[in-house]
Enzyme design. Structure first.
Site, mmCIF file in Angstrom:
data_model
loop_
_atom_site.group_PDB
_atom_site.id
_atom_site.type_symbol
_atom_site.label_atom_id
_atom_site.label_comp_id
_atom_site.label_asym_id
_atom_site.label_seq_id
_atom_site.Cartn_x
_atom_site.Cartn_y
_atom_site.Cartn_z
ATOM 1 N N LYS A 256 0.861 -1.186 0.000
ATOM 2 C CA LYS A 256 0.000 0.000 0.000
ATOM 3 C C LYS A 256 0.899 1.238 0.000
ATOM 4 C CE LYS A 256 -3.112 2.738 2.995
ATOM 5 N NZ LYS A 256 -4.002 2.774 4.175
ATOM 6 N N ASP A 261 -2.637 10.420 3.144
ATOM 7 C CA ASP A 261 -4.029 10.011 3.351
ATOM 8 C C ASP A 261 -4.750 11.060 4.195
ATOM 9 O OD1 ASP A 261 -6.423 8.735 3.698
ATOM 10 O OD2 ASP A 261 -5.657 7.184 5.054
ATOM 11 N N LYS A 268 -10.197 13.207 7.630
ATOM 12 C CA LYS A 268 -9.696 12.908 8.976
ATOM 13 C C LYS A 268 -9.657 14.175 9.819
ATOM 14 C CE LYS A 268 -6.572 9.093 7.720
ATOM 15 N NZ LYS A 268 -7.201 8.043 8.537
ATOM 16 N N ASP A 279 1.685 6.653 5.284
ATOM 17 C CA ASP A 279 0.683 5.680 4.839
ATOM 18 C C ASP A 279 1.145 4.917 3.585
ATOM 19 O OD1 ASP A 279 -1.680 4.419 5.465
ATOM 20 O OD2 ASP A 279 -2.945 5.827 4.360
ATOM 21 N N ASP A 338 -12.137 7.127 3.484
ATOM 22 C CA ASP A 338 -10.921 6.945 4.285
ATOM 23 C C ASP A 338 -10.510 5.473 4.375
ATOM 24 O OD1 ASP A 338 -8.777 7.688 5.808
ATOM 25 O OD2 ASP A 338 -9.929 8.050 7.652
ATOM 26 N N GLU A 340 -9.348 3.669 2.135
ATOM 27 C CA GLU A 340 -8.833 3.699 0.759
ATOM 28 C C GLU A 340 -7.763 2.660 0.484
ATOM 29 O OE1 GLU A 340 -7.608 5.460 3.133
ATOM 30 O OE2 GLU A 340 -5.466 5.119 2.790
ATOM 31 N N ARG A 342 -7.510 -0.502 1.167
ATOM 32 C CA ARG A 342 -8.029 -1.758 0.648
ATOM 33 C C ARG A 342 -8.454 -1.618 -0.817
ATOM 34 N NH1 ARG A 342 -12.431 -1.840 5.330
ATOM 35 N NH2 ARG A 342 -10.723 -0.666 6.242
HETATM 36 N N1 BES Z 1 -4.153 4.875 6.800
HETATM 37 C C1 BES Z 1 -5.277 4.641 7.600
HETATM 38 C C2 BES Z 1 -4.992 3.713 8.771
HETATM 39 C C3 BES Z 1 -4.094 4.270 9.857
HETATM 40 C C4 BES Z 1 -4.651 4.967 10.900
HETATM 41 C C5 BES Z 1 -2.748 4.029 9.837
HETATM 42 C C6 BES Z 1 -3.840 5.455 11.911
HETATM 43 C C7 BES Z 1 -1.938 4.507 10.846
HETATM 44 C C8 BES Z 1 -2.486 5.221 11.888
HETATM 45 C C9 BES Z 1 -6.400 4.011 6.775
HETATM 46 O O1 BES Z 1 -6.453 4.416 5.461
HETATM 47 C C10 BES Z 1 -7.679 4.416 7.413
HETATM 48 O O2 BES Z 1 -7.978 5.582 7.406
HETATM 49 N N2 BES Z 1 -8.419 3.450 7.935
HETATM 50 C C11 BES Z 1 -9.649 3.726 8.600
HETATM 51 C C12 BES Z 1 -10.660 2.711 8.145
HETATM 52 C C13 BES Z 1 -12.075 3.018 8.533
HETATM 53 C C14 BES Z 1 -12.551 4.265 7.814
HETATM 54 C C15 BES Z 1 -12.951 1.855 8.200
HETATM 55 C C16 BES Z 1 -9.396 3.639 10.105
HETATM 56 O O3 BES Z 1 -8.548 2.839 10.524
HETATM 57 O O4 BES Z 1 -9.991 4.415 10.826
HETATM 58 ZN ZN ZN Z 2 -4.707 5.001 4.635
HETATM 59 MN MN MN Z 3 -7.577 6.187 5.205
#
Ligand code: BES
Ligand code: ZN
Ligand code: MN
Length: 492
Positions: A256, A261, A268, A279, A338, A340, A342
């Protein structure tokens, strides 16, 4: 920082700079520590007796300008109870951290009696400890800058140590490459710049193809392209190949690479958003793995696929509610822009298995905040449809001290990613089990191949770090682990 092996000579103490020797748990001195104790008429023994030093890893005692030696400082480092190559790595790393800004420019790491493999591992320890990302610092005070310029590992057989270090030197460089990518700010390292830096690895003997948006459009990668749609930076897919084993079926790694992000339209919160520059840690780890395989000329065929995008809100950005069609043909309803990572991996994984028919695929991704809640900051999550592959990963994880914990993928949870109007939706229900529903989503794009997913959101970045080989910031997590797995199971 320069690192070199020099001939250990127990009859003559090194001159100048800093000297590091070890003591073991229970107070037993190493040969070199005994030599220094004799030369200083017992000052080492007395220094240890004067405090709480017990030879435990992480403990040190420092003697400044000790009488009887012609050096600036002598550091006694705790080496723990067991002596082996891992202890040698930790010893040298700890010695480096203890003297990094001491004012000395040379560190002598004394390892008479150690094997060439142990000396080489010590050199890796010092190398990893010395990592620093200071490209953008212009006003740092002189006294805050590292003073060490050279580390000399004193060993019995310099030639053997040099030979043993060759593959580890490549590993160190690969981890530096990966850490640099993760550390770079997102205005500098956007998808095309990431792709350029990976393209430059062709000098190591890798083959690198870069697919632009038009090429991905032709392949039908609507899932990946949807994520990058709101960014003025074009999305890229990097395809890296290492050919070290004729026409053998390759192994494959997928990363990834979300260079930044913001969350997109599902934006966010501002607090901590700067962290989302890392990310792309999964893609950086995959690039690092390809680097070390080429650097040490591994006898394996390997493929590395990096999905490189930027997730931005914009008038043209993807909306919650949009439906996209992935390269696999499966349609996806976007619930949260968010989620994204996946979406990027869905097309990268499908492309990988479709084009290369690999033995297995391992993807690395800073995929979910939920994995940090599950495992804390020391373990990455391992999700897999294959026990043999998982066991190989867990064994390599132990050997390289990059901890993994296998997580479940219960079939009933698949219900959570069913959509009312498309084949899938890109989030589960609420936050519960968020790392698991993400992994189940990815599984829909591996076409039944042996596959493992490493959720490294917990381990790609460490601040503060308590591990001497990992300075604060980018860790390079995954490079050592996957290099070891390939070396132990898929070469020769
Ligand atoms: N890049 C983030 C995950 C992340 C969060 C990595 C904090 C490192 C620290 C990912 O893209 C994300 O935003 N995931 C969301 C998914 C949710 C919207 C289902 C998450 O983890 O909140
Ligand atoms: Zn992300
Ligand atoms: Mn995200």
């Amino acid at each position: 920082m320069r690192i070199e092996f020099v001939a250990a000579d127990r009859t003559r103490a090194p001159k100048g700079g800093a000297v590091a020797v070890m003591a073991f748990e229970g107070g037993k001195l190493s040969w070199a520590a005994e030599d220094m104790d004799k030369a200083t008429e017992g000052a080492v023994t007395r220094a240890i007796a004067a405090g709480r030093f017990a030879g435990k890893p992480g403990q040190t005692v420092e003697l400044v300008v000790p009488a009887g030696l012609d050096v600036q400082r002598l550091v006694v480092v705790g080496a723990g109870a067991d002596w082996n190559a891992d202890a040698a790595e930790r010893f040298a790393a700890q010695a480096f951290q203890s003297t990094r800004t001491s004012g000395s420019d040379t560190l002598h790491v004394l390892l008479p009696g150690a094997t060439a493999a142990e000396a080489a591992q010590a050199a890796l320890g010092a190398t990893l400890a010395a990592y620093r990302f200071d490209r953008y610092r212009t006003t740092e005070k002189a006294e805050a800058k590292p003073s060490l310029q050279t580390v000399q590992i004193h060993t019995d057989d310099v030639k053997a140590a040099d030979a043993a270090f060759a593959p580890l030197k490549a590993l160190g460089e690969a981890i530096y490459f990966s850490r640099d990518l993760v550390s770079e700010p997102p205005n500098v390292l956007y998808p095309a710049e990431f792709a350029r830096r990976v393209k430059a690895l062709e000098s190591l003997g890798l083959t690198v193809e870069i697919l632009d948006e038009e090429a991905m459009m032709k392949l039908g990668m609507g899932s990946l392209l949807g994520v990058g749609q709101g960014s003025v930076r074009d999305s890229q897919l990097a395809v890296i190949q290492w050919n070290g084993a004729g026409d053998a079926q390759p192994v494959a790694f997928v990363g990834k690479g979300v260079c930044f992000d913001t969350g997109g339209i599902s934006i966010k919160p501002a607090d901590g958003m700067e962290d989302m520059k890392w990310d792309m840690g999964g893609a950086a780890a995959v690039a690092g793995v390809m680097y070390v395989l080429a650097g040490r000329k591994a006898k394996v065929n390997a493929v590395g696929i990096l999905g490189l995008v930027e997730n931005m809100p914009d008038g043209n950005a993807q909306r919650p509610g949009d439906v996209v069609t992935s390269m696999s043909g499966q349609t996806i309803e976007i619930i949260n822009t968010d989620a994204e990572g996946r979406l990027v991996l869905a097309d990268a994984l499908w492309y990988c298995q479709d084009r290369f028919k690999p033995k297995f695929m391992v993807d690395l991704a800073t995929l979910t905040g939920a994995i940090i809640i599950s495992l804390g900051n020391d373990y990455a999550g391992l999700f897999s449809n294959n026990d043999a592959l998982s066991d190989n990963l867990l064994a390599a994880s132990k050997a390289e001290a990059e901890p993994l914990w296998r997580m479940p993928m219960p079939d009933p949870y698949n219900k959570q990613i069913e959509s009312m109007i498309a084949d899938l939706k890109n989030t589960g229900n609420g936050r519960a089990g968020g790392s698991i529903t993400a992994a189940l989503f990815l599984q829909k794009f591996v076409n039944g191949l042996p596959w493992a997913h490493l959720d490294i959101a917990s381990t790609a970045w460490k601040k503060p770090s308590t591990i001497p080989t990992i300075p604060d910031g980018a860790t390079g997590f995954g490079v050592r682990l996957l290099n070891r797995m390939v070396a132990d199971h898929y070469e020769g």
